[in-house]
Design an enzyme around this catalytic site. Structure first.
Site, PDB file in Angstrom:
ATOM      1  N   TYR A   1      45.046  52.936  33.701  1.00  0.00           N
ATOM      2  CA  TYR A   1      45.129  52.587  35.053  1.00  0.00           C
ATOM      3  C   TYR A   1      43.545  52.331  35.864  1.00  0.00           C
ATOM      4  O   TYR A   1      42.793  53.012  35.492  1.00  0.00           O
ATOM      5  CB  TYR A   1      45.807  53.528  35.686  1.00  0.00           C
ATOM      6  CG  TYR A   1      46.912  54.019  35.221  1.00  0.00           C
ATOM      7  CD1 TYR A   1      48.240  53.286  35.157  1.00  0.00           C
ATOM      8  CD2 TYR A   1      47.369  55.192  34.343  1.00  0.00           C
ATOM      9  CE1 TYR A   1      49.472  53.647  34.566  1.00  0.00           C
ATOM     10  CE2 TYR A   1      48.359  55.511  33.817  1.00  0.00           C
ATOM     11  CZ  TYR A   1      49.539  54.869  33.721  1.00  0.00           C
ATOM     12  OH  TYR A   1      50.447  55.080  33.207  1.00  0.00           O
TER      13      TYR A   1
ATOM     14  N   ASP B   1      42.606  41.597  40.390  1.00  0.00           N
ATOM     15  CA  ASP B   1      43.579  42.168  39.376  1.00  0.00           C
ATOM     16  C   ASP B   1      43.936  40.982  38.345  1.00  0.00           C
ATOM     17  O   ASP B   1      43.379  39.775  38.428  1.00  0.00           O
ATOM     18  CB  ASP B   1      44.763  42.871  39.957  1.00  0.00           C
ATOM     19  CG  ASP B   1      45.735  41.590  40.693  1.00  0.00           C
ATOM     20  OD1 ASP B   1      45.896  40.546  40.098  1.00  0.00           O
ATOM     21  OD2 ASP B   1      46.266  42.015  41.951  1.00  0.00           O
TER      22      ASP B   1
END
Length: 504
Positions: free
Chosen positions: A175, A284
């Site tokens: 993550y 992202d």
């Protein structure tokens, strides 16, 4: 096989796939700009030996091609990954063997599982240096700021290990973390992931959740953590199956968790339910800046251990090609036998890199009845957890090369009537980072039936496709040199000759 990061770096260097850079570079934007240019052209892995403001070198783009991802898994070609996938398929849905050969195959897999059990190291390399309390300073790590609009520096290839407070079963995942202070970071994760369930349970039990972040691990372990393992199987065991033998683990110094013993860095800390920080914006995988999360879980780290002369491994997300896209392309091959076991009519499937690795899938089927393509698309969406976020599923006949976009586009344009062959499923749970959806976390899916139609899908007779006469084609192959054309290469063609512009 390389079983730690250093071994893999040595392997890349021996194969001419690593460049060491001794010039001084900045972890703020500069390293990412250099690495991105390498990624766009399939260039080598990079090891920056002189990073401003940090005593540690930075390794990046090590998994920047599918070939190098295969090497990390001790294989030479993507096709070999399907053999591994067949083994894993037996573990996803074990069935009683009906033949002696099936019993033998199952026995081999179970033996591999026994060999894949992790070992424990009493004197692990990852704890050669131990830093605790106020001496922990995360700002010494050469974390990257990748894009000019990013709110801060991020850690992207750290394995996050947490444990279910009730069952004590660990979860391992990757993550993005954002640096907040010398000893705190916030995290970007989805609400369905394992650590979020652990944090909710910890909150209900009125306790903090322990966390460990392992940075600079064997790339094979990263790939295992990125694989959607069966819910009752450990990612450590999966990593052992990938590598052919159990990985070595070490017990953390201050938390009740285990990490890969050869990690370059290990961060140990806790997250208190309800304690949050402001995370983002940050670039992202969708190719845009993700939004600001004002309630991102805040991690506090009170211990950092590392190897002597450690190497900081990192990467970054964005519009493909990126390293995560290369890993997805390789894992695509691993998933194929697992998918076939659950949806037998699927011959092959492909997740194109340009479709953000999972937003669009092309599947080929051996079509035998009307409506077969629609059934296959619906089955695909429910076959594995990560496919629930796939927006588009294109179904083609088994004779279509699904990895050739020209063949797929031909199938769509020659075999699809939009009113009949396109169907939409509204209001599905969705990736909250997908800005195309009208509502965050809720979107639609589209299936496209690009197969040859059968009655009663159509009343019109379907003409045969145009193909060369096989005897004449064989004769031309034999006489090619006689035509004086032996010097002409008929392999890969420059896409620009067909009107494509693929320079960027």
């Amino acid at each position: 096989m390389a079983r730690d990061l250093r071994g893999f770096i040595k392997q890349l260097e021996q194969r001419g796939q690593l460049r060491r850079i001794s010039a001084a570079v900045d972890s703020d934007l500069e390293i990412a700009e250099i690495a991105n240019r390498m990624l766009q052209r399939g260039g080598p892995g990079l090891l920056f030996e002189n990073v401003k403001g940090s005593p540690y070198p930075v390794a990046i783009n090590l998994l920047g091609t599918v070939e190098r991802v295969c090497w990390a898994m001790n294989m030479e070609s993507p096709q070999e990954l399907e053999t591994l996938g067949k083994k894993l398929a037996l573990l996803y849905q074990p069935r009683p063997p009906k033949k002696v050969s099936q019993a033998i195959d199952l026995g081999k897999v179970l033996f591999d599982v026994l060999r894949a059990k992790p070992d424990r190291d009493l004197f692990p390399p990852c704890q050669q240096v131990v830093v605790k309390g106020d001496d922990v300073d995360l700002t010494t790590l050469p974390m990257l700021r990748v894009y000019p609009g990013d709110a801060g520096k991020v850690m992207t290839l750290g394995l996050m290990i947490t444990k279910d407070p009730e069952t004590k079963i660990p979860n391992v995942g990757v993550y993005r973390l954002q640096l907040q202070s010398k000893n705190t970071m916030t995290v970007q994760w989805l609400s369905v992931r394992g650590p979020t369930r652990h944090l909710r349970k910890a909150a209900a039990m009125g306790q903090d959740l322990e966390v460990a972040i392992a940075v600079g691990v064997d790339p094979l372990v990263i790939l295992a953590a990125a694989t959607p393992v069966p819910i009752d199987m450990s990612e450590w065991l999966f990593a052992g199956l990938y590598g052919g033998s159990g990985i070595h683990l070490a017990k953390c110094k201050t938390v009740d968790l285990e990490v890969p013993a050869t990690s370059e860095f290990v961060l140990e800390g806790t997250v208190t339910p309800g304690e949050v920080g402001v995370d983002g914006p940050a670039g992202d995988h969708m190719g845009y800046y993700g939004g600001v999360n004002e309630k991102a879980p805040l991690f506090r780290f009170h211990c950092m251990t590392h190897r002597k002369d450690p190497i900081y491994l990192t990467t970054f997300s964005g519009r493909p090609p990126k390293e995560d896209a290369m890993m997805a392309l390789a894992l695509n091959r691993v998933y194929t036998p697992i998918l076939r076991q659950q949806v037998p009519e699927i011959v092959d499937f492909f997740l194109p890199m340009e479709a953000l690795s999972y937003k669009a899938a092309v599947i080929s089927i051996d079509k035998v009845y009307p409506g077969h393509a629609r059934r296959a698309a619906l089955a695909f969406w429910s076959a594995l957890p990560q496919f629930s976020y796939t927006k588009f599923v294109i179904v083609v006949d088994k004779d279509i090369n699904i990895r050739d976009p020209r063949a797929v586009v031909w199938a769509i344009t020659s075999k699809v009537d939009p009113a009949r062959d396109v169907f939409i499923l509204p209001d599905n749970p969705f990736d909250s980072l997908d800005f195309a959806t009208e509502k965050p976390g809720l979107g639609s899916k589209m299936g496209i039936d690009a197969t040859t139609k059968l009655y009663p899908e159509t009343d019109r007779p379907w003409a045969a496709p145009l193909v060369s006469d096989p005897d004449v084609a064989a004769m031309v192959d034999r006489r090619w040199a006689q035509y004086g054309l032996a010097d002409l290469e008929l392999g890969e063609v420059d896409p620009s000759l067909f009107g494509y512009d693929m320079k960027n």
